[in-house]
Design an enzyme around this catalytic site. Structure first.
Site, PDB file in Angstrom:
ATOM      1  N   GLU A 130       0.876  -1.056  -0.053  1.00  0.00           N
ATOM      2  CA  GLU A 130       0.151   0.165   0.124  1.00  0.00           C
ATOM      3  C   GLU A 130       0.866   1.142  -0.092  1.00  0.00           C
ATOM      4  O   GLU A 130       1.549   1.664   1.055  1.00  0.00           O
ATOM      5  CB  GLU A 130      -0.922   0.015   1.240  1.00  0.00           C
ATOM      6  N   CYS A 151      -2.071   9.526   2.578  1.00  0.00           N
ATOM      7  CA  CYS A 151      -1.961   8.876   1.145  1.00  0.00           C
ATOM      8  C   CYS A 151      -3.132   9.349   0.237  1.00  0.00           C
ATOM      9  O   CYS A 151      -2.771   9.681  -0.902  1.00  0.00           O
ATOM     10  CB  CYS A 151      -1.708   7.200   1.199  1.00  0.00           C
TER      11      CYS A 151
HETATM   12  P1  NAD Z   1       8.895   4.745   4.324  1.00  0.00           P
HETATM   13  O1  NAD Z   1       8.560   3.600   3.147  1.00  0.00           O
HETATM   14  O2  NAD Z   1       9.931   5.420   4.434  1.00  0.00           O
HETATM   15  O3  NAD Z   1       8.706   3.599   5.631  1.00  0.00           O
HETATM   16  C1  NAD Z   1       7.849   2.570   5.817  1.00  0.00           C
HETATM   17  C2  NAD Z   1       8.183   1.709   6.832  1.00  0.00           C
HETATM   18  O4  NAD Z   1       9.081   0.926   6.247  1.00  0.00           O
HETATM   19  C3  NAD Z   1       9.040   2.041   8.107  1.00  0.00           C
HETATM   20  O5  NAD Z   1       8.442   1.275   9.090  1.00  0.00           O
HETATM   21  C4  NAD Z   1      10.286   1.838   7.829  1.00  0.00           C
HETATM   22  O6  NAD Z   1      10.950   1.575   8.890  1.00  0.00           O
HETATM   23  C5  NAD Z   1      10.161   0.489   7.177  1.00  0.00           C
HETATM   24  N1  NAD Z   1      11.398   0.247   6.043  1.00  0.00           N
HETATM   25  C6  NAD Z   1      12.283   1.131   5.633  1.00  0.00           C
HETATM   26  N2  NAD Z   1      13.242   0.400   4.948  1.00  0.00           N
HETATM   27  C7  NAD Z   1      12.689  -0.904   4.791  1.00  0.00           C
HETATM   28  C8  NAD Z   1      13.390  -2.066   4.032  1.00  0.00           C
HETATM   29  N3  NAD Z   1      14.250  -1.911   3.268  1.00  0.00           N
HETATM   30  N4  NAD Z   1      12.679  -3.152   4.201  1.00  0.00           N
HETATM   31  C9  NAD Z   1      11.557  -3.092   5.173  1.00  0.00           C
HETATM   32  N5  NAD Z   1      11.004  -2.220   5.685  1.00  0.00           N
HETATM   33  C10 NAD Z   1      11.710  -1.059   5.571  1.00  0.00           C
HETATM   34  O7  NAD Z   1       7.627   5.412   4.340  1.00  0.00           O
HETATM   35  P2  NAD Z   1       6.948   6.531   5.339  1.00  0.00           P
HETATM   36  O8  NAD Z   1       7.687   7.819   4.894  1.00  0.00           O
HETATM   37  O9  NAD Z   1       7.021   5.962   6.660  1.00  0.00           O
HETATM   38  O10 NAD Z   1       5.489   6.583   5.109  1.00  0.00           O
HETATM   39  C11 NAD Z   1       4.973   7.394   3.954  1.00  0.00           C
HETATM   40  C12 NAD Z   1       4.553   6.876   2.903  1.00  0.00           C
HETATM   41  O11 NAD Z   1       3.619   6.018   2.968  1.00  0.00           O
HETATM   42  C13 NAD Z   1       3.819   7.889   1.801  1.00  0.00           C
HETATM   43  O12 NAD Z   1       4.400   7.653   0.585  1.00  0.00           O
HETATM   44  C14 NAD Z   1       2.359   7.715   2.013  1.00  0.00           C
HETATM   45  O13 NAD Z   1       1.671   7.782   0.659  1.00  0.00           O
HETATM   46  C15 NAD Z   1       2.568   6.165   2.307  1.00  0.00           C
HETATM   47  N6  NAD Z   1       1.278   5.636   2.574  1.00  0.00           N
HETATM   48  C16 NAD Z   1       0.488   4.621   1.802  1.00  0.00           C
HETATM   49  C17 NAD Z   1      -0.803   4.349   2.459  1.00  0.00           C
HETATM   50  C18 NAD Z   1      -1.874   3.632   1.470  1.00  0.00           C
HETATM   51  O14 NAD Z   1      -2.623   2.880   2.215  1.00  0.00           O
HETATM   52  N7  NAD Z   1      -1.447   3.390   0.303  1.00  0.00           N
HETATM   53  C19 NAD Z   1      -1.408   4.644   3.618  1.00  0.00           C
HETATM   54  C20 NAD Z   1      -0.548   5.615   4.303  1.00  0.00           C
HETATM   55  C21 NAD Z   1       0.612   6.126   3.903  1.00  0.00           C
END
Ligand code: NAD
Length: 473
Positions: A228, A262
């Site tokens: 997502e 999002c």
């Molecule tokens: P991010 O991708 O930086 O981090 C998300 C999670 O991934 C964190 O818990 C982080 O620790 C973890 N992570 C980082 N590197 C990783 C790896 N290599 N392997 C596994 N996990 C890893 O995202 P963010 O900045 O925390 O969140 C914002 C983003 O989330 C925005 O792009 C937003 O649109 C999206 N978002 C999407 C939805 C949806 O339902 N589509 C909902 C909310 C947020």
């Protein structure tokens, strides 16, 4: 690992991320307990989860205080935490009937002597990796239906907003049968990456860049992934719309939660016939918005939760202005008391070459472009790598729906914006870079956690090898 406070900018909290070895041990513990959990009836699992809903309600004050410290915002933290018991109760109520319907017995087939029965087999351990923008909702949105399906779950919330973990874990440890199959761990990207190799199904919510890494790692580990990811949701305001009401909806859908959602409206296309009134009202309403500063209990929008996000929002604004866009409101990130704030920012005269039009902004920024005919509006709205959701505002539902049917997105709000944040019953897909995998909304939100096993029952004589003798053909 130090954690920054979004209101003060100071590191006032610490977590100890789980390393790969600890993740592996935790996954093993969960898998051991899951073999018992999945043999319990759905009604029993529902009973345990209902106890949890009550426990969360009883500890709501502590959870809310932690969420407020994590995110720097008051009202939305209260709404977010208060919504979780309702989600648990919804799944606890719906799951037994859904599971029963999925396990069809004695189905006839095209061969009269053969019948089938379907059994649902949950994935043993589901890993949930979640982002910082709605820390509690997004940590639990996949975990609750996975638990109801009979899976064990390991959740790793974002390292940017981890304060709510401890008070939430207190509610889990109070119910030993639940804590055997649910683990909420502190960790960073390395912890998340280690999880993908240890679980049987991964649910990831976050950025496209990390989602791609998780998807690749899941493919290498041969496990399914629900991804997502981000969005760049367009809103189309047709000539038949009321410009003042459309401006109000555009504003709210773009700036609520400081734009850190999002499903935020991130681009607006308005019909030239009503553009002047729309712009005038949008600016007027935007200028009336107050920051939650210095008093968190007043105003409408708080600080950026993640400090670096403020820099991304600012660089997109600067890029647009350098390329000829016109600033109508806001435009400068302000540092107040150590937190980073941005007043609602309205940008006109935008083009698709500007990052604020093509890339996710995740701030309270509203780029607006005037269109001359509906085909042009649809073309511009569809000109995106993302396909999360969209909105169409018109004088009638019918007119809005005709435009909605032409948009390449998984959900369209008709005469409103961001309705996917309010309604979770309908299934939807994420198009383009906005995600992959089965819908987390609707019944599929739980049914995706089952593999299907069929028992194929021969009630007549089993075929003999003679049936395949060459001379008979
Ligand atoms: P991010 O991708 O930086 O981090 C998300 C999670 O991934 C964190 O818990 C982080 O620790 C973890 N992570 C980082 N590197 C990783 C790896 N290599 N392997 C596994 N996990 C890893 O995202 P963010 O900045 O925390 O969140 C914002 C983003 O989330 C925005 O792009 C937003 O649109 C999206 N978002 C999407 C939805 C949806 O339902 N589509 C909902 C909310 C947020």
């Amino acid at each position: 690992m130090k954690v920054r406070n979004p209101r003060t900018g100071k590191a006032d909290y610490e977590i100890t991320p789980l390393d790969a070895e600890q993740v592996a041990l935790e996954a093993k513990r969960l898998a051991g307990a899951q073999s018992d959990w999945c043999t319990q009836t759905p009604e029993h699992r529902a009973k345990i989860l209902l106890q949890w809903a009550d426990g969360i309600e009883a500890n709501l004050g502590n959870i809310v205080q932690a969420l407020i410290a994590d995110t720097g915002r008051g009202a939305i933290s209260k709404i977010e935490a208060a919504g979780v018991p309702g989600q648990i109760r919804r799944w606890a109520k719906a799951a037994p009937a859904l599971i029963k319907a999925g396990e069809a017995s004695d189905q006839s087939t095209s061969v009269p002597t053969i019948t089938t029965s379907t059994r649902l087999v949950p994935y043993p351990v589901v890993g949930v990796i979640s982002p910082w923008n709605f820390p509690m909702t997004l940590a639990l949105i996949d975990a609750i239906p996975a638990l109801m399906a009979g899976c064990a779950v390991m959740i790793k919330p974002s390292e940017i907003t981890p304060r709510f973990i401890k008070p939430l874990v207190d509610t889990v440890t109070a119910i030993p049968e639940l804590s055997a199959v649910l683990s909420i761990v502190e960790g960073d990207g390395n912890t998340g990456a280690a999880m993908v190799g240890q679980v049987d199904y991964v649910c990831f919510t976050g950025s496209v860049a990390t989602g791609r890494k998780v998807g690749e790692a899941a493919a290498a580990a041969f496990i399914p992934a629900s991804l997502e990811l981000g969005g760049k949701d367009p809103m189309i305001v047709l000539a038949s719309a009321d410009p003042v009401r459309a401006a109000s909806t555009a504003l709210r859908s773009s700036i609520v939660n400081t734009g850190q959602a999002c499903q935020s409206i991130e681009r607006v296309y308005v019909a030239e016939q009503i553009a002047a009134e729309f712009f005038a009202s949008l600016v007027e309403q935007a200028e009336a918005v107050e920051l939650n500063y210095p008093d968190i209990d007043r105003g409408h929008i708080g600080p950026f939760i993640f400090g670096k996000q403020a820099e991304i929002a600012q660089s997109q604004i600067d890029d647009a202005l350098a390329k000829g866009a016109e600033l109508l409101a806001g435009g400068k990130v302000e540092e107040l008391g150590g937190g980073k704030y941005l007043r609602p920012t309205i940008i006109a005269n935008i083009t698709s070459e500007m990052a604020v039009v093509s890339d996710e902004n995740f701030g309270p920024v509203i780029p607006v472009r005037v269109f001359h005919d509906i085909d042009e509006a649809v073309m511009m709205a569809n000109h995106s790598d993302f396909g999360l959701s969209a909105s169409v505002i018109a004088g009638s539902t019918k007119e809005a729906e005709m435009v909605a049917s032409q948009l390449n997105v998984g959900a369209v709000s008709i005469n409103d914006g961001s309705l996917t944040s309010m309604v979770w019953e309908a299934e939807k897909s994420s198009f383009g870079y906005s995600g992959l995998g089965a819908s987390r909304m609707g019944d599929s939100g739980m049914m995706r956690f089952f593999r299907k096993k069929v028992l194929i029952r021969q009630t007549g004589d089993a075929a003999k090898i003679e049936a395949f003798a060459e001379e008979n053909f």
